[in-house]
Design a protein around this motif. Structure first.
Motif, PDB file in Angstrom:
ATOM      1  N   PHE A  44       3.907   5.811  -5.684  1.00 44.48           N
ATOM      2  CA  PHE A  44       3.833   5.560  -6.961  1.00 44.48           C
ATOM      3  C   PHE A  44       2.772   6.671  -7.690  1.00 44.48           C
ATOM      4  O   PHE A  44       3.211   7.270  -8.578  1.00 44.48           O
ATOM      5  CB  PHE A  44       3.816   4.235  -7.538  1.00 44.48           C
ATOM      6  N   ALA A  45       1.710   6.632  -6.851  1.00 37.49           N
ATOM      7  CA  ALA A  45       0.557   7.292  -7.383  1.00 37.49           C
ATOM      8  C   ALA A  45       0.909   8.834  -7.216  1.00 37.49           C
ATOM      9  O   ALA A  45       0.654   9.928  -8.072  1.00 37.49           O
ATOM     10  CB  ALA A  45      -0.749   6.976  -6.731  1.00 37.49           C
ATOM     11  N   LYS A  46       1.770   9.190  -6.259  1.00 38.26           N
ATOM     12  CA  LYS A  46       2.086  10.604  -5.976  1.00 38.26           C
ATOM     13  C   LYS A  46       3.111  11.123  -6.972  1.00 38.26           C
ATOM     14  O   LYS A  46       3.290  12.426  -7.373  1.00 38.26           O
ATOM     15  CB  LYS A  46       2.373  10.987  -4.556  1.00 38.26           C
ATOM     16  N   THR A  47       4.120  10.284  -7.479  1.00 44.64           N
ATOM     17  CA  THR A  47       5.151  10.464  -7.929  1.00 44.64           C
ATOM     18  C   THR A  47       4.735  10.404  -9.684  1.00 44.64           C
ATOM     19  O   THR A  47       5.859  10.893 -10.241  1.00 44.64           O
ATOM     20  CB  THR A  47       6.455   9.744  -7.754  1.00 44.64           C
ATOM     21  N   THR A  48       4.043   9.755  -9.978  1.00 43.57           N
ATOM     22  CA  THR A  48       3.869   9.679 -11.502  1.00 43.57           C
ATOM     23  C   THR A  48       3.003  10.887 -12.149  1.00 43.57           C
ATOM     24  O   THR A  48       2.025  11.287 -11.441  1.00 43.57           O
ATOM     25  CB  THR A  48       3.249   8.355 -11.852  1.00 43.57           C
ATOM     26  N   ARG A  49       3.187  10.984 -13.209  1.00 41.60           N
ATOM     27  CA  ARG A  49       2.292  12.056 -14.032  1.00 41.60           C
ATOM     28  C   ARG A  49       1.062  11.542 -14.430  1.00 41.60           C
ATOM     29  O   ARG A  49       0.936  10.282 -14.856  1.00 41.60           O
ATOM     30  CB  ARG A  49       3.039  12.808 -14.921  1.00 41.60           C
ATOM     31  N   ARG A  50      -0.220  12.206 -14.176  1.00 38.70           N
ATOM     32  CA  ARG A  50      -1.256  11.987 -15.001  1.00 38.70           C
ATOM     33  C   ARG A  50      -1.138  12.189 -16.267  1.00 38.70           C
ATOM     34  O   ARG A  50      -0.566  13.209 -16.716  1.00 38.70           O
ATOM     35  CB  ARG A  50      -2.402  12.589 -14.077  1.00 38.70           C
ATOM     36  N   LYS A  51      -1.714  11.523 -17.227  1.00 33.92           N
ATOM     37  CA  LYS A  51      -1.680  11.584 -18.569  1.00 33.92           C
ATOM     38  C   LYS A  51      -2.649  12.838 -18.902  1.00 33.92           C
ATOM     39  O   LYS A  51      -3.699  12.613 -18.585  1.00 33.92           O
ATOM     40  CB  LYS A  51      -2.080  10.408 -19.363  1.00 33.92           C
ATOM     41  N   SER A  52      -2.169  13.818 -19.602  1.00 34.86           N
ATOM     42  CA  SER A  52      -2.844  14.906 -20.146  1.00 34.86           C
ATOM     43  C   SER A  52      -3.676  14.509 -21.219  1.00 34.86           C
ATOM     44  O   SER A  52      -3.481  13.601 -21.782  1.00 34.86           O
ATOM     45  CB  SER A  52      -2.115  16.085 -20.208  1.00 34.86           C
TER      46      SER A  52
ATOM     47  N   THR B 114       0.905  -1.217  -0.022  1.00 36.95           N
ATOM     48  CA  THR B 114       0.007  -0.047   0.166  1.00 36.95           C
ATOM     49  C   THR B 114       0.988   1.233  -0.099  1.00 36.95           C
ATOM     50  O   THR B 114       0.192   2.206  -0.655  1.00 36.95           O
ATOM     51  CB  THR B 114      -0.927  -0.002   1.141  1.00 36.95           C
ATOM     52  N   VAL B 115       2.112   1.148   0.837  1.00 38.93           N
ATOM     53  CA  VAL B 115       2.797   2.370   0.791  1.00 38.93           C
ATOM     54  C   VAL B 115       3.504   2.540  -0.547  1.00 38.93           C
ATOM     55  O   VAL B 115       3.478   3.593  -0.947  1.00 38.93           O
ATOM     56  CB  VAL B 115       3.794   2.097   1.834  1.00 38.93           C
ATOM     57  N   VAL B 116       3.909   1.545  -1.193  1.00 40.14           N
ATOM     58  CA  VAL B 116       4.711   1.576  -2.587  1.00 40.14           C
ATOM     59  C   VAL B 116       3.504   2.111  -3.562  1.00 40.14           C
ATOM     60  O   VAL B 116       3.969   3.007  -4.519  1.00 40.14           O
ATOM     61  CB  VAL B 116       5.091   0.395  -2.923  1.00 40.14           C
TER      62      VAL B 116
END
Length: 133
Positions: free
Chosen positions: A61-69, A55-57
């Motif tokens: 990962f969700a916080k550090t990856t860009r969302r696709k525009s 869950t931590v990983v």
């Protein structure tokens, strides 16, 4: 005693071939080396960093990856359109050559007719220089 010196190399998996086979054979008959090897392995396991919970990983990962525009899929199409436009511009510019480019003789003729004596003297000096070289 020769094999006891290979203990650290064996523990770090740096022995190969005959030396490794010889040391493994030595381990069968040397309780001291077996005990040291077990200690080294326990120490390595104790010093190894524990794995982070899934869950931590995932949160990291969700916080550090860009969302696709929205425009992410359009980038190749926009680049292709820009290149096509540039190509059309180059072709059209080639069909209509620039008429403002003057020949050196035209410039000298213009200077001779329209400018004062200093420019005429410069033209004469330039002609003399070109003839000499």
């Amino acid at each position: 005693m020769k094999y006891c010196e290979d203990l650290m190399l064996y523990a770090s998996d740096e022995l190969s071939g005959e030396r490794k086979a010889g040391f493994e054979k030595h381990l069968d008959g040397c309780p001291s080396c077996r005990a040291e090897l077990a200690f080294i392995r326990r120490t390595d396991e104790a010093l190894a960093a524990p794995a982070a919970p899934v869950t931590v990983v995932e949160e990291l990962f969700a916080k550090t990856t860009r969302r696709k525009s929205f425009f992410a899929g359009w980038k190749p199409a926009l680049a292709g359109t820009a290149l096509l436009g540039l190509g059309i511009f180059v072709v059209l510019a080639g069909l209509h050559p620039d008429k403002t480019v003057l020949d050196a003789k035209e410039v000298i003729a213009y200077m001779s007719e329209n400018l004062d004596e200093e420019y005429l003297a410069f033209a004469d000096d330039l002609d003399a220089f070109e003839q000499e070289f």
